[in-house]
Design a protein around this motif. Structure first.
Motif, PDB file in Angstrom:
ATOM      1  N   GLY A  36       0.786  -1.220   0.000  1.00  0.00           N
ATOM      2  CA  GLY A  36       0.000   0.000   0.000  1.00  0.00           C
ATOM      3  C   GLY A  36       0.822   1.275   0.000  1.00  0.00           C
ATOM      4  O   GLY A  36       0.324   2.328   0.387  1.00  0.00           O
ATOM      5  N   ASP A  68      -6.444  -5.799  -5.927  1.00  0.00           N
ATOM      6  CA  ASP A  68      -7.102  -5.160  -4.788  1.00  0.00           C
ATOM      7  C   ASP A  68      -8.611  -5.402  -4.885  1.00  0.00           C
ATOM      8  O   ASP A  68      -9.347  -4.612  -5.467  1.00  0.00           O
ATOM      9  N   ASP A  95     -10.689  -2.934  -2.154  1.00  0.00           N
ATOM     10  CA  ASP A  95     -10.542  -1.481  -2.290  1.00  0.00           C
ATOM     11  C   ASP A  95      -9.878  -0.819  -1.085  1.00  0.00           C
ATOM     12  O   ASP A  95     -10.235   0.296  -0.701  1.00  0.00           O
ATOM     13  N   GLY A 103      -6.539  -0.283  -1.048  1.00  0.00           N
ATOM     14  CA  GLY A 103      -5.280   0.282  -1.503  1.00  0.00           C
ATOM     15  C   GLY A 103      -4.121  -0.691  -1.473  1.00  0.00           C
ATOM     16  O   GLY A 103      -2.999  -0.324  -1.812  1.00  0.00           O
TER      17      GLY A 103
END
Length: 235
Positions: free
Chosen positions: A19, A72, A75, A77
């Motif tokens: 991330g 992903d 959602d 990141g």
């Protein structure tokens, strides 16, 4: 640019596992009878990049993955690791330095062929296999996130006949502009129920008529197809 991975490395994938906004390279490394998922961190600038092994990122993942995918799906990141082993795909999320198995993130996928991409252009990663396509519905309960993509263009109404309102159901195999309207026996449009862009998938639309009772035709039109369903309004 890439590390010298050799013949004992396979199923390479790129995704932002940590991330931090930069992709990691994930590969499966075969060592004797085990299959270790290894991660390489990207260093340098666009014109001068290199990958450095991150052994810490492998801790906690199964050692028998035969294929891996990065994407992903929730959602957050960060790319999840989707691994194929023992005849099925399993999803693992990364957070606080550890991998966590997610038993409800994936639908039941019987195919060992899996791609992760945004099929319906809604900003969410979808799942594509040789057996079918599953659409990611975003911030829903884990068990409801992935829904199968319809294979055909259909239209139906329930109940039929009806006396107060009818539920119109339609399936779209791909996203596109839709017009859902109701016509009378003379071919005159009496109401437009929906018009505009609609995502692929299964949809419902309620119709509570303000017209006289009788026979009507629900018409669903896209750029390439038209379906009509006759309904009987018992007022």
């Amino acid at each position: 640019m890439f590390p010298a991975i050799g013949w004992d490395f396979f199923s390479p994938q790129l995704g932002d596992v940590t991330g931090d906004g930069r992709a990691e390279l994930a590969v499966i490394h075969r060592v004797d009878s085990t299959y270790q998922t290894q991660f390489y961190e990207l260093h340098g600038q666009i014109q001068d990049t290199s990958f450095a092994l991150r052994e810490d990122l492998s801790a906690g993942l199964p050692t028998d993955f035969r294929k891996i995918r990065l994407g992903d799906l929730n959602d957050d990141g960060r790319a999840e690791v989707i691994g194929w082993h023992n005849g099925h795909w399993s999803a693992y999320t990364f957070g606080s330095g550890v991998w966590t198995f997610q038993d409800q993130m994936l639908p039941p996928i019987a195919s060992d062929s899996l791609s992760i991409l945004d099929v319906d252009d809604d900003g969410h990663a979808d799942l594509c296999t040789t057996a079918g396509i599953w659409l990611n519905r975003g911030a829903l309960a884990a068990k409801d996130r992935m829904t199968g993509l319809p294979s055909s263009f259909t239209l139906s109404a329930f109940p039929n006949p009806f006396n107060s309102e009818v539920e119109i159901r339609y399936d779209l195999p791909k996203s596109g502009k839709v017009e859902l309207s109701v016509y009378n026996l003379l071919g005159q449009k009496v109401e437009t129920l929906r018009t505009g862009m609609v995502t692929a998938g299964a949809h419902t639309q309620l119709w509570s008529p303000t017209v006289a009772g009788g026979i009507y035709f629900v018409n669903l039109r896209t750029a390439n197809s038209v379906r009509t369903e006759k309904v009987l309004y018992l007022r």
